[in-house]
Design an enzyme around this catalytic site. Structure first.
Site, PDB file in Angstrom:
ATOM      1  N   GLU A   1       0.522  -2.561   1.283  1.00  0.00           N
ATOM      2  CA  GLU A   1       0.418  -2.760   2.794  1.00  0.00           C
ATOM      3  C   GLU A   1      -0.771  -2.571   3.090  1.00  0.00           C
ATOM      4  O   GLU A   1      -1.158  -1.250   3.093  1.00  0.00           O
ATOM      5  CB  GLU A   1       1.501  -1.750   3.205  1.00  0.00           C
ATOM      6  CG  GLU A   1       3.120  -1.790   2.447  1.00  0.00           C
ATOM      7  CD  GLU A   1       3.892  -3.089   3.338  1.00  0.00           C
ATOM      8  OE1 GLU A   1       3.312  -3.142   4.518  1.00  0.00           O
ATOM      9  OE2 GLU A   1       4.740  -3.265   2.933  1.00  0.00           O
TER      10      GLU A   1
ATOM     11  N   LYS B  15      -0.380   9.356  -6.295  1.00  0.00           N
ATOM     12  CA  LYS B  15      -1.602   9.794  -5.763  1.00  0.00           C
ATOM     13  C   LYS B  15      -1.670   9.789  -4.125  1.00  0.00           C
ATOM     14  O   LYS B  15      -1.755   8.727  -3.619  1.00  0.00           O
ATOM     15  CB  LYS B  15      -3.030   9.041  -6.364  1.00  0.00           C
ATOM     16  CG  LYS B  15      -4.188   9.993  -6.125  1.00  0.00           C
ATOM     17  CD  LYS B  15      -5.607   9.232  -5.590  1.00  0.00           C
ATOM     18  CE  LYS B  15      -5.682   8.931  -4.162  1.00  0.00           C
ATOM     19  NZ  LYS B  15      -5.626  10.024  -3.486  1.00  0.00           N
TER      20      LYS B  15
ATOM     21  N   GLU C 172     -10.271  -3.480  12.683  1.00  0.00           N
ATOM     22  CA  GLU C 172      -9.286  -2.602  13.051  1.00  0.00           C
ATOM     23  C   GLU C 172      -9.888  -1.234  13.729  1.00  0.00           C
ATOM     24  O   GLU C 172     -10.886  -0.774  12.984  1.00  0.00           O
ATOM     25  CB  GLU C 172      -8.601  -2.026  11.711  1.00  0.00           C
ATOM     26  CG  GLU C 172      -7.406  -1.398  11.647  1.00  0.00           C
ATOM     27  CD  GLU C 172      -6.736  -1.217  10.404  1.00  0.00           C
ATOM     28  OE1 GLU C 172      -7.522  -1.112   9.488  1.00  0.00           O
ATOM     29  OE2 GLU C 172      -5.463  -1.088  10.348  1.00  0.00           O
TER      30      GLU C 172
ATOM     31  N   CYS D  98      -1.275   1.371  11.112  1.00  0.00           N
ATOM     32  CA  CYS D  98      -1.663   0.116  10.843  1.00  0.00           C
ATOM     33  C   CYS D  98      -1.208  -0.968  11.916  1.00  0.00           C
ATOM     34  O   CYS D  98      -1.616  -1.981  11.908  1.00  0.00           O
ATOM     35  CB  CYS D  98      -1.141  -0.327   9.663  1.00  0.00           C
ATOM     36  SG  CYS D  98       0.520   0.050   9.250  1.00  0.00           S
TER      37      CYS D  98
HETATM   38  P1  NAP Z   1      -7.932   3.961   1.794  1.00  0.00           P
HETATM   39  O1  NAP Z   1      -9.226   4.360   2.040  1.00  0.00           O
HETATM   40  O2  NAP Z   1      -7.699   2.479   1.489  1.00  0.00           O
HETATM   41  O3  NAP Z   1      -7.050   4.799   1.167  1.00  0.00           O
HETATM   42  C1  NAP Z   1      -5.868   4.781   0.907  1.00  0.00           C
HETATM   43  C2  NAP Z   1      -5.532   5.599  -0.314  1.00  0.00           C
HETATM   44  O4  NAP Z   1      -6.113   4.714  -1.393  1.00  0.00           O
HETATM   45  C3  NAP Z   1      -5.749   7.025  -0.243  1.00  0.00           C
HETATM   46  O5  NAP Z   1      -5.042   7.396  -1.238  1.00  0.00           O
HETATM   47  C4  NAP Z   1      -7.390   6.749  -0.939  1.00  0.00           C
HETATM   48  O6  NAP Z   1      -7.570   8.090  -1.758  1.00  0.00           O
HETATM   49  C5  NAP Z   1      -6.889   5.568  -2.086  1.00  0.00           C
HETATM   50  N1  NAP Z   1      -7.958   5.014  -2.294  1.00  0.00           N
HETATM   51  C6  NAP Z   1      -9.288   5.080  -2.048  1.00  0.00           C
HETATM   52  N2  NAP Z   1     -10.290   4.334  -2.910  1.00  0.00           N
HETATM   53  C7  NAP Z   1      -9.560   3.793  -3.852  1.00  0.00           C
HETATM   54  C8  NAP Z   1      -9.535   3.055  -5.051  1.00  0.00           C
HETATM   55  N3  NAP Z   1     -11.056   2.668  -5.235  1.00  0.00           N
HETATM   56  N4  NAP Z   1      -8.763   3.024  -5.891  1.00  0.00           N
HETATM   57  C9  NAP Z   1      -7.736   3.512  -5.728  1.00  0.00           C
HETATM   58  N5  NAP Z   1      -7.412   4.011  -4.746  1.00  0.00           N
HETATM   59  C10 NAP Z   1      -8.177   4.390  -3.744  1.00  0.00           C
HETATM   60  O7  NAP Z   1      -7.261   3.944   3.378  1.00  0.00           O
HETATM   61  P2  NAP Z   1      -7.208   4.897   4.469  1.00  0.00           P
HETATM   62  O8  NAP Z   1      -8.603   4.777   5.325  1.00  0.00           O
HETATM   63  O9  NAP Z   1      -6.697   6.235   4.134  1.00  0.00           O
HETATM   64  O10 NAP Z   1      -5.895   4.392   5.343  1.00  0.00           O
HETATM   65  C11 NAP Z   1      -6.061   3.539   6.431  1.00  0.00           C
HETATM   66  C12 NAP Z   1      -5.610   2.056   6.108  1.00  0.00           C
HETATM   67  O11 NAP Z   1      -4.436   2.088   5.840  1.00  0.00           O
HETATM   68  C13 NAP Z   1      -5.982   1.181   7.370  1.00  0.00           C
HETATM   69  O12 NAP Z   1      -6.473   0.085   7.078  1.00  0.00           O
HETATM   70  C14 NAP Z   1      -4.314   0.876   7.747  1.00  0.00           C
HETATM   71  O13 NAP Z   1      -4.178  -0.210   8.581  1.00  0.00           O
HETATM   72  C15 NAP Z   1      -3.745   0.999   6.372  1.00  0.00           C
HETATM   73  N6  NAP Z   1      -2.219   1.299   6.543  1.00  0.00           N
HETATM   74  C16 NAP Z   1      -1.583   0.138   6.408  1.00  0.00           C
HETATM   75  C17 NAP Z   1       0.034   0.556   6.501  1.00  0.00           C
HETATM   76  C18 NAP Z   1       0.822  -0.715   6.250  1.00  0.00           C
HETATM   77  O14 NAP Z   1       2.108  -0.319   6.196  1.00  0.00           O
HETATM   78  N7  NAP Z   1       0.434  -2.009   6.225  1.00  0.00           N
HETATM   79  C19 NAP Z   1       0.650   1.543   6.690  1.00  0.00           C
HETATM   80  C20 NAP Z   1      -0.621   2.769   7.097  1.00  0.00           C
HETATM   81  C21 NAP Z   1      -1.907   2.389   6.778  1.00  0.00           C
HETATM   82  P3  NAP Z   1      -8.443   9.198  -1.151  1.00  0.00           P
HETATM   83  O15 NAP Z   1      -7.507   9.330   0.016  1.00  0.00           O
HETATM   84  O16 NAP Z   1      -8.931   9.944  -1.998  1.00  0.00           O
HETATM   85  O17 NAP Z   1      -9.798   8.127  -0.530  1.00  0.00           O
END
Ligand code: NAP
Length: 490
Positions: A256, A180, A387, A290
């Site tokens: 991650e 997904k 962040e 990130c």
């Molecule tokens: P997010 O809201 O956690 O979303 C990431 C993914 O999870 C999306 O596909 C999202 O779907 C899905 N998601 C949301 N709610 C969910 C739930 N309840 N159950 C399962 N999946 C769910 O994060 P984001 O705002 O898109 O991304 C930014 C974050 O990612 C930041 O904190 C960043 O630091 C982190 N990140 C970490 C790394 C690493 O390697 N450590 C790399 C890149 C980013 P939808 O899109 O439909 O909401």
């Protein structure tokens, strides 16, 4: 659909090797964050689609797990070649759905492809071993086997690389995948899926469910014990939720998650090299990375010069639509992303920070924020703890090495930290003292497919890339073989 862009990507779900509409026939809008215009619509998958994807992955796993590592390697190599050939298209897709400048999107294609190439080679190195047994007639054999069906959930900030970093090692290990992707960047994901199909992937090896119902899709996969691995990149909050839910079926996890990277500059650092690196570590993807430098800690004796030179560089950054040549900083992904950045800027200013450049949201279409420099940043400000995910360079100063390390470590996150010095002894001391999984030592861009990327503390679990990245999709089994029949025969 906007006709201004000449791009190729499917818009349906990929299930069992077929492109299909969502069961409920609903679609979700894909927006260009630089214009706020709808680019196109893609299928809005439901739990029924998530179940169909899982059935397809289960069928594919039954045969893919039996393939030789050479067959897996060849499939990945063909995928890699097709991704390279599609570079221009993939880059444009990323720029229109994510907003990043085209040059950065192109660099992400390289980075994303490098994981496919790396794991096409690493597939052949899923070695087991033998261990000498206590008894002479016994043998102990250690086998490495595919973990099972993998559920992957990915974010919008690196729409290609976060997918290949998971899917390529899973395939290399002999697993099938249900994916997904982020609802804001589904087009890159779907195109990557199409290219894998073109490379000759068996039906159901990779299934993609685009959806605005992330929680419900994930629930289907969490509730089915056939899914043996959840691999997630995204926010720490969602990561914790998945960890709690995965306990039900004891599914393995790679997480991650978020970061709050310190960027520590000692007085002996080469300032030009440091500033070059900082501009990448801070402004790549508009700060929405990130491993983005969130707090810049500069030794007191050079902070004034540092601020003058850094402010000039920040003020010179060109902001705009990523498809325009020369643009260095694109928009934030959405209104909420921009609000959070503005909240951090305003909170810092209210608590005594000084503005060295930028500081405002940009009026008009698109979620733009001026590249900003904040000086005199203190520990009581949000930007030092949360962040920011935006183009804000926040600078504070320190007096001693001890203080620098303590401040750098004063966070629940532990993904990446940067350290700039020319003193080799200090480099070792500080690199070892920093509680982070990735250290950029005189390096503003440490991410690479050959290295084990991942975080300490609340930044996650497990590693991606390197041999650890393949390990994450393998189970270890040992065979204790009694009475092997060695010894003199009569
Ligand atoms: P997010 O809201 O956690 O979303 C990431 C993914 O999870 C999306 O596909 C999202 O779907 C899905 N998601 C949301 N709610 C969910 C739930 N309840 N159950 C399962 N999946 C769910 O994060 P984001 O705002 O898109 O991304 C930014 C974050 O990612 C930041 O904190 C960043 O630091 C982190 N990140 C970490 C790394 C690493 O390697 N450590 C790399 C890149 C980013 P939808 O899109 O439909 O909401």
């Amino acid at each position: 659909m906007s006709s201004a862009f000449d791009w190729k990507s499917p818009t349906q779900l990929l299930i069992g090797g077929r492109w299909v509409d969502a069961e409920a026939r609903q679609t979700l809008s894909v927006e260009n964050p630089a214009t706020q215009e709808e680019v196109t619509r893609v299928a809005d998958g439901t739990p029924a689609d998530a179940r169909a994807a899982l059935e397809a992955a289960a069928q594919a796993f039954a045969t893919w797990r039996q393939t030789s590592v050479y067959e897996r390697s060849r499939l990945l190599r063909r995928w890699y070649d097709l991704v390279e050939q599609d570079r221009a298209n993939l880059g444009r897709l990323m720029t229109i759905e994510n907003g990043k400048p085209l040059s950065e999107a192109d660099a992400e294609v390289t980075y994303a492809a490098s994981f496919i190439e790396w794991f096409s080679e690493e597939a052949k190195r899923a070695y087991g071993r033998t261990i000498p047994a206590t008894r002479a007639e016994k043998r102990i054999l250690v086998l490495r086997q595919p973990i099972g069906i993998v559920a992957a959930i990915t974010p919008w900030n690196f729409p290609a690389a976060m997918i290949t970093r998971k899917v390529a090692p899973a395939i290399a290990a002999g697993c099938s995948v249900v994916l997904k992707p982020a609802s804001q960047t589904p087009l890159t994901a779907l195109r990557l899926g199409e290219l894998l199909e073109e490379a000759g992937a068996p039906a159901g090896l990779l299934n993609i469910v685009t959806s605005s119902h992330a929680g419900q899709i994930a629930d289907v996969w969490l509730d089915d014990a056939r899914v043996r691995k959840i691999t997630f990149t995204g926010s720490t909050g969602v990561g914790k939720h998945l960890m709690r839910r995965a306990a039900g079926n004891m599914q393995r996890l790679s997480l991650e998650l978020g970061g709050q990277a310190p960027f520590v500059v000692f007085g002996d650092a080469d300032l030009e090299v440091t500033l070059d690196a900082l501009m990448v570590a801070k402004f790549r993807n508009g700060g929405q990375s990130c491993i983005a430098a969130n707090r810049v800690l500069v030794e007191e004796n050079i902070v004034d010069e540092f601020l003058v030179r850094a402010s000039q560089r920040v003020a010179n950054l060109r902001v705009g639509q990523g498809l325009e040549p020369g643009v260095a900083v694109g928009p934030m992904i959405d209104a909420a992303g921009r609000e959070k950045v503005m909240e951090h800027i305003q909170d810092a200013l209210a608590h005594g920070a000084r503005l060295g450049a930028g500081g405002h949201a940009i009026e008009g279409a698109g979620y733009f924020v001026e590249p900003t420099l904040l000086a005199n940043v203190g520990l009581d400000m949000k930007i030092m703890h949360e962040e920011t995910f935006g183009p804000v360079l926040a600078v504070s100063s320190f007096k001693t090495e001890k203080e620098a390390v303590e401040t750098a470590n004063a966070t629940e996150f532990g993904l990446a930290a940067y350290l700039f010095t020319q003193d080799a002894g200090r480099a070792w001391r500080v690199a070892e003292a920093l509680d982070y999984g990735v250290i950029g030592l005189n390096d503003g861009l440490p991410s690479t497919s050959q290295a084990p990327f991942g975080g300490f503390k609340e930044s996650g679990l497990g590693r991606e890339g390197a041999e650890e990245g393949l390990d994450a999709f393998l189970e270890t089994k040992y065979v204790s073989w009694g009475a092997v029949g060695v010894g003199p025969q009569g």
